[in-house]
Motif scaffolding. Structure first.
Motif, PDB file in Angstrom:
ATOM      1  N   ASP A  39      40.264  40.797  33.023  1.00 30.63           N
ATOM      2  CA  ASP A  39      38.814  41.009  32.977  1.00 30.63           C
ATOM      3  C   ASP A  39      38.135  42.046  33.286  1.00 30.63           C
ATOM      4  O   ASP A  39      37.918  42.633  34.322  1.00 30.63           O
ATOM      5  N   LEU A  40      37.686  42.579  32.293  1.00 28.69           N
ATOM      6  CA  LEU A  40      37.278  44.209  32.741  1.00 28.69           C
ATOM      7  C   LEU A  40      35.783  44.322  33.115  1.00 28.69           C
ATOM      8  O   LEU A  40      35.711  45.011  33.992  1.00 28.69           O
ATOM      9  N   PRO A  41      34.987  43.343  33.031  1.00 29.84           N
ATOM     10  CA  PRO A  41      33.844  43.278  33.887  1.00 29.84           C
ATOM     11  C   PRO A  41      34.141  43.243  35.001  1.00 29.84           C
ATOM     12  O   PRO A  41      33.154  43.841  35.990  1.00 29.84           O
ATOM     13  N   GLN A  42      34.847  42.369  35.550  1.00 33.64           N
ATOM     14  CA  GLN A  42      35.305  42.469  36.795  1.00 33.64           C
ATOM     15  C   GLN A  42      35.864  43.719  37.319  1.00 33.64           C
ATOM     16  O   GLN A  42      35.582  44.098  38.607  1.00 33.64           O
ATOM     17  N   ALA A  43      36.761  44.286  36.622  1.00 30.77           N
ATOM     18  CA  ALA A  43      37.345  45.698  36.746  1.00 30.77           C
ATOM     19  C   ALA A  43      36.040  46.534  37.274  1.00 30.77           C
ATOM     20  O   ALA A  43      36.358  47.306  37.958  1.00 30.77           O
ATOM     21  N   PHE A  44      35.219  46.699  36.210  1.00 23.49           N
ATOM     22  CA  PHE A  44      34.220  47.652  36.366  1.00 23.49           C
ATOM     23  C   PHE A  44      33.368  47.400  37.577  1.00 23.49           C
ATOM     24  O   PHE A  44      33.244  48.347  38.328  1.00 23.49           O
ATOM     25  N   GLY A  45      33.034  46.239  38.159  1.00 29.74           N
ATOM     26  CA  GLY A  45      32.378  45.887  39.383  1.00 29.74           C
ATOM     27  C   GLY A  45      33.214  46.333  40.585  1.00 29.74           C
ATOM     28  O   GLY A  45      32.578  46.803  41.585  1.00 29.74           O
ATOM     29  N   ASN A  88      32.109  34.934  26.027  1.00 29.70           N
ATOM     30  CA  ASN A  88      33.248  34.810  26.712  1.00 29.70           C
ATOM     31  C   ASN A  88      34.639  35.264  26.465  1.00 29.70           C
ATOM     32  O   ASN A  88      35.043  34.429  25.386  1.00 29.70           O
ATOM     33  N   GLY A  89      35.129  36.063  26.599  1.00 34.45           N
ATOM     34  CA  GLY A  89      36.413  36.716  26.112  1.00 34.45           C
ATOM     35  C   GLY A  89      37.601  35.862  26.724  1.00 34.45           C
ATOM     36  O   GLY A  89      38.743  36.154  26.362  1.00 34.45           O
ATOM     37  N   ALA A  90      37.420  35.144  27.782  1.00 39.14           N
ATOM     38  CA  ALA A  90      38.842  34.585  28.582  1.00 39.14           C
ATOM     39  C   ALA A  90      39.357  33.742  27.767  1.00 39.14           C
ATOM     40  O   ALA A  90      40.562  33.583  27.700  1.00 39.14           O
ATOM     41  N   PRO A  91      38.891  32.702  26.778  1.00 37.54           N
ATOM     42  CA  PRO A  91      39.556  31.917  26.073  1.00 37.54           C
ATOM     43  C   PRO A  91      40.567  32.510  25.290  1.00 37.54           C
ATOM     44  O   PRO A  91      41.857  32.121  24.883  1.00 37.54           O
ATOM     45  N   ALA A  92      40.209  33.520  24.536  1.00 34.29           N
ATOM     46  CA  ALA A  92      41.176  34.385  23.529  1.00 34.29           C
ATOM     47  C   ALA A  92      42.116  34.951  24.524  1.00 34.29           C
ATOM     48  O   ALA A  92      43.276  35.065  24.041  1.00 34.29           O
ATOM     49  N   LEU A 160      44.324  40.948  36.517  1.00 35.37           N
ATOM     50  CA  LEU A 160      43.137  41.700  37.044  1.00 35.37           C
ATOM     51  C   LEU A 160      43.478  42.277  38.304  1.00 35.37           C
ATOM     52  O   LEU A 160      43.449  43.765  38.555  1.00 35.37           O
ATOM     53  N   GLU A 161      44.195  41.850  39.172  1.00 34.81           N
ATOM     54  CA  GLU A 161      44.492  42.303  40.604  1.00 34.81           C
ATOM     55  C   GLU A 161      45.590  43.474  40.294  1.00 34.81           C
ATOM     56  O   GLU A 161      45.650  44.281  41.128  1.00 34.81           O
ATOM     57  N   ASP A 162      46.628  43.218  39.482  1.00 35.54           N
ATOM     58  CA  ASP A 162      47.560  44.177  39.058  1.00 35.54           C
ATOM     59  C   ASP A 162      46.863  45.311  38.300  1.00 35.54           C
ATOM     60  O   ASP A 162      47.359  46.630  38.913  1.00 35.54           O
TER      61      ASP A 162
END
Length: 198
Positions: A39-45, A88-92, A160-162
Protein backbone atom coordinates in the motif's frame (compact mmCIF):
# COMPACT_ATOMS: atom_id res chain seq x y z
CA UNK A 1 21.66 -17.02 -6.02
CA UNK A 2 20.65 -13.43 -5.28
CA UNK A 3 17.05 -12.63 -4.34
CA UNK A 4 15.52 -9.29 -5.22
CA UNK A 5 12.67 -8.08 -3.03
CA UNK A 6 10.49 -6.05 -5.37
CA UNK A 7 8.09 -3.66 -3.66
CA UNK A 8 5.56 -2.41 -6.15
CA UNK A 9 2.20 -0.65 -6.20
CA UNK A 10 -0.58 -1.53 -8.60
CA UNK A 11 -1.37 2.16 -9.15
CA UNK A 12 2.17 3.46 -9.58
CA UNK A 13 3.01 5.02 -12.96
CA UNK A 14 6.68 4.39 -12.29
CA UNK A 15 6.01 0.68 -11.76
CA UNK A 16 4.29 0.70 -15.14
CA UNK A 17 7.29 2.40 -16.74
CA UNK A 18 9.55 -0.28 -15.26
CA UNK A 19 7.93 -2.68 -17.71
CA UNK A 20 9.52 -6.11 -17.49
CA UNK A 21 13.10 -4.86 -17.30
CA UNK A 22 13.51 -6.17 -13.74
CA UNK A 23 12.66 -9.66 -14.93
CA UNK A 24 15.19 -9.35 -17.75
CA UNK A 25 17.91 -8.23 -15.33
CA UNK A 26 17.09 -11.01 -12.87
CA UNK A 27 17.22 -13.67 -15.62
CA UNK A 28 20.50 -12.28 -16.96
CA UNK A 29 22.12 -12.42 -13.52
CA UNK A 30 20.57 -15.66 -12.23
CA UNK A 31 18.60 -13.83 -9.54
CA UNK A 32 15.12 -14.58 -8.23
CA UNK A 33 12.39 -12.02 -7.57
CA UNK A 34 10.22 -11.89 -4.47
CA UNK A 35 7.22 -9.77 -5.48
CA UNK A 36 5.77 -7.70 -2.66
CA UNK A 37 2.77 -5.56 -3.65
CA UNK A 38 2.13 -3.00 -0.92
CA UNK A 39 0.00 0.00 0.00
CA UNK A 40 2.05 2.92 -1.32
CA UNK A 41 -0.17 5.73 0.05
CA UNK A 42 0.21 4.26 3.54
CA UNK A 43 3.97 4.07 3.05
CA UNK A 44 4.02 7.72 1.98
CA UNK A 45 2.22 8.71 5.15
CA UNK A 46 4.59 6.75 7.35
CA UNK A 47 7.87 7.78 5.72
CA UNK A 48 7.43 11.51 5.23
CA UNK A 49 6.10 11.37 1.70
CA UNK A 50 3.22 13.37 0.27
CA UNK A 51 0.50 12.12 -2.06
CA UNK A 52 0.84 13.56 -5.59
CA UNK A 53 -2.35 15.64 -5.33
CA UNK A 54 -1.08 17.30 -2.14
CA UNK A 55 2.34 18.30 -3.45
CA UNK A 56 3.42 21.82 -4.33
CA UNK A 57 2.44 22.80 -7.85
CA UNK A 58 6.08 22.85 -8.94
CA UNK A 59 6.38 19.17 -8.01
CA UNK A 60 3.06 18.30 -9.66
CA UNK A 61 4.14 19.97 -12.90
CA UNK A 62 7.57 18.37 -12.86
CA UNK A 63 6.08 14.91 -12.23
CA UNK A 64 3.83 15.31 -15.28
CA UNK A 65 6.75 16.36 -17.49
CA UNK A 66 9.06 13.64 -16.22
CA UNK A 67 6.51 10.83 -16.56
CA UNK A 68 5.76 11.90 -20.13
CA UNK A 69 9.46 12.09 -21.02
CA UNK A 70 10.24 8.71 -19.49
CA UNK A 71 7.33 7.05 -21.31
CA UNK A 72 8.55 8.46 -24.62
CA UNK A 73 12.11 7.37 -23.92
CA UNK A 74 10.90 3.84 -23.11
CA UNK A 75 8.48 3.84 -26.06
CA UNK A 76 5.53 2.96 -23.85
CA UNK A 77 2.02 4.34 -24.39
CA UNK A 78 1.10 6.60 -21.50
CA UNK A 79 -1.83 8.73 -20.35
CA UNK A 80 -0.82 11.38 -17.82
CA UNK A 81 -4.46 11.72 -16.72
CA UNK A 82 -5.91 8.20 -16.71
CA UNK A 83 -9.67 7.84 -16.41
CA UNK A 84 -9.48 5.70 -13.28
CA UNK A 85 -6.74 7.15 -11.13
CA UNK A 86 -6.73 7.13 -8.29
CA UNK A 87 -8.87 4.06 -7.68
CA UNK A 88 -8.73 1.23 -5.19
CA UNK A 89 -5.56 -0.68 -6.04
CA UNK A 90 -6.04 -3.29 -3.30
CA UNK A 91 -8.27 -5.76 -5.23
CA UNK A 92 -5.68 -6.08 -7.99
CA UNK A 93 -2.96 -6.54 -5.37
CA UNK A 94 -4.98 -9.27 -3.66
CA UNK A 95 -5.44 -11.02 -7.02
CA UNK A 96 -1.72 -10.72 -7.68
CA UNK A 97 -0.99 -12.34 -4.33
CA UNK A 98 -3.47 -15.14 -5.11
CA UNK A 99 -1.69 -15.69 -8.43
CA UNK A 100 1.67 -15.67 -6.67
CA UNK A 101 0.44 -18.40 -4.32
CA UNK A 102 -1.19 -20.43 -7.09
CA UNK A 103 1.61 -20.28 -9.67
CA UNK A 104 1.24 -21.24 -13.28
CA UNK A 105 1.66 -17.86 -14.96
CA UNK A 106 4.10 -14.97 -15.37
CA UNK A 107 4.14 -12.70 -12.30
CA UNK A 108 6.37 -10.06 -13.89
CA UNK A 109 4.04 -9.82 -16.84
CA UNK A 110 1.02 -9.68 -14.52
CA UNK A 111 2.49 -6.73 -12.60
CA UNK A 112 3.07 -4.93 -15.89
CA UNK A 113 -0.37 -5.75 -17.28
CA UNK A 114 -2.10 -4.42 -14.16
CA UNK A 115 -0.22 -1.11 -14.21
CA UNK A 116 -0.58 -0.86 -18.00
CA UNK A 117 -4.35 -1.18 -17.58
CA UNK A 118 -4.30 2.00 -15.50
CA UNK A 119 -1.74 4.13 -17.33
CA UNK A 120 -2.19 3.12 -20.96
CA UNK A 121 -5.64 1.55 -21.30
CA UNK A 122 -7.92 3.69 -19.08
CA UNK A 123 -9.23 0.66 -17.22
CA UNK A 124 -10.34 0.54 -13.59
CA UNK A 125 -8.27 -2.12 -11.83
CA UNK A 126 -10.75 -2.13 -8.94
CA UNK A 127 -13.28 -3.86 -11.22
CA UNK A 128 -13.49 -7.65 -11.19
CA UNK A 129 -13.70 -8.06 -14.96
CA UNK A 130 -10.55 -5.99 -15.46
CA UNK A 131 -8.66 -8.01 -12.86
CA UNK A 132 -9.82 -11.30 -14.42
CA UNK A 133 -8.66 -10.15 -17.86
CA UNK A 134 -5.24 -9.20 -16.44
CA UNK A 135 -4.88 -12.61 -14.79
CA UNK A 136 -5.85 -14.42 -17.97
CA UNK A 137 -3.45 -12.44 -20.15
CA UNK A 138 -0.55 -13.31 -17.82
CA UNK A 139 -1.40 -17.02 -17.91
CA UNK A 140 -3.25 -17.34 -14.61
CA UNK A 141 -6.70 -18.70 -13.81
CA UNK A 142 -9.06 -15.68 -13.94
CA UNK A 143 -11.09 -17.12 -11.05
CA UNK A 144 -8.16 -16.29 -8.74
CA UNK A 145 -9.70 -12.82 -8.51
CA UNK A 146 -12.47 -14.39 -6.40
CA UNK A 147 -10.28 -16.45 -4.08
CA UNK A 148 -7.86 -15.88 -1.26
CA UNK A 149 -9.10 -12.38 -0.49
CA UNK A 150 -8.52 -12.75 3.24
CA UNK A 151 -5.02 -14.13 2.73
CA UNK A 152 -4.37 -11.47 0.10
CA UNK A 153 -5.37 -8.71 2.49
CA UNK A 154 -3.18 -10.16 5.22
CA UNK A 155 -0.15 -10.49 2.92
CA UNK A 156 -0.74 -6.98 1.56
CA UNK A 157 -0.69 -5.61 5.12
CA UNK A 158 2.41 -7.63 6.00
CA UNK A 159 4.16 -6.40 2.85
CA UNK A 160 3.59 -2.82 3.98
CA UNK A 161 5.15 -3.55 7.35
CA UNK A 162 8.06 -5.33 5.65
CA UNK A 163 8.49 -2.33 3.36
CA UNK A 164 8.65 0.16 6.22
CA UNK A 165 11.08 -2.04 8.14
CA UNK A 166 13.29 -2.38 5.06
CA UNK A 167 13.46 1.37 4.44
CA UNK A 168 11.08 1.49 1.48
CA UNK A 169 9.43 4.86 0.84
CA UNK A 170 8.34 4.70 -2.81
CA UNK A 171 7.71 2.39 -5.74
CA UNK A 172 9.15 0.66 -7.57
CA UNK A 173 11.68 -0.27 -4.92
CA UNK A 174 14.22 -3.07 -5.26
CA UNK A 175 16.28 -4.55 -2.42
CA UNK A 176 19.04 -7.12 -2.76
CA UNK A 177 21.67 -7.95 -0.11
CA UNK A 178 20.48 -4.95 1.90
CA UNK A 179 21.20 -2.62 -1.03
CA UNK A 180 18.22 -0.41 -1.90
CA UNK A 181 17.36 0.86 -5.39
CA UNK A 182 14.44 3.26 -5.80
CA UNK A 183 12.79 3.97 -9.11
CA UNK A 184 12.49 2.45 -12.56
CA UNK A 185 15.47 4.52 -13.58
CA UNK A 186 17.68 2.55 -11.16
CA UNK A 187 17.18 -0.85 -12.79
CA UNK A 188 20.45 -0.38 -14.68
CA UNK A 189 22.24 0.24 -11.37
CA UNK A 190 20.65 -2.89 -9.92
CA UNK A 191 21.97 -4.79 -12.93
CA UNK A 192 25.48 -3.45 -12.34
CA UNK A 193 25.27 -4.37 -8.66
CA UNK A 194 24.25 -7.94 -9.48
CA UNK A 195 27.26 -8.12 -11.83
CA UNK A 196 29.55 -7.04 -8.98
CA UNK A 197 30.34 -3.70 -10.62
CA UNK A 198 28.74 -1.47 -7.96
Amino acid sequence: MAQIDYYFATLSPYCYLAGTRLEEVAAKNGATINYKPFDLPQAFGRTGGVMPKDRHISRIEYRAQELTRQAKKLELPFNIKPAHWPTNGAPAAYAFIAAQNAGGGDLGLLAHIITRAVWAEDKDIAEDEVIRACLKEAGFDPSLSDSGLLQGAETYTNNLEDAIAAGVFGAPFYIVDGQRFWGQDRIADLDLYLQGKL
